[in-house]
Motif scaffolding. Sequence first.
Motif, short mmCIF file in Angstrom:
data_model
loop_
_atom_site.label_atom_id
_atom_site.label_comp_id
_atom_site.label_asym_id
_atom_site.label_seq_id
_atom_site.Cartn_x
_atom_site.Cartn_y
_atom_site.Cartn_z
N LYS A 248 -2.84 2.96 9.44
CA LYS A 248 -3.71 2.64 8.72
C LYS A 248 -4.92 2.35 8.44
O LYS A 248 -5.61 2.07 8.97
N CYS B 280 -2.29 3.95 3.50
CA CYS B 280 -1.38 4.35 5.20
C CYS B 280 -1.07 5.67 5.69
O CYS B 280 -0.76 6.90 4.05
N SER C 13 -7.44 0.64 3.22
CA SER C 13 -6.35 0.12 2.54
C SER C 13 -4.95 1.09 2.30
O SER C 13 -3.93 0.99 1.17
N GLU D 295 2.38 1.30 1.32
CA GLU D 295 2.66 0.02 1.68
C GLU D 295 3.01 -0.66 1.34
O GLU D 295 4.22 -1.33 2.28
#
Length: 123
Positions: free
Chosen positions: A69, A74, A72, A92
């Motif tokens: 991550k 991934c 914000s 996410e």
Amino acid sequence: MVALAGLNSRWEAFAQLLTLLVVFIFVLALTYFATRWAGNMQKTKMAGRNIQILETMRVSNTKYIQIIKIGSKCFAVAVCKDTITYLSEINEQELTYSSESKTINTDGFKAILEKFKKDKPDN
């Protein structure tokens, strides 16, 4: 006179042994504190607020797939011996977390050793 010379050589040998023991303990203590200092320094450098490794799965001895991550977002990446390859971006909300993966093991060595002692079958 010969007995006195033998006594002096014993005291000298004992003093040398004692000096060697003190130097050995000093070197061990110095090594211990230097290692702890270096470890704490590495830990603070590695503890970033914007980059987290969420999960790692071993594919082979030198190949891993990691979900990381960054900020914000991934991402899935393949980590090999000499390369890191971008695989894809992951939403996410699609990730599932088990209770084990959310908790970081902060037990000391003694607690971990005791856990393994309890799990060891008696022969």
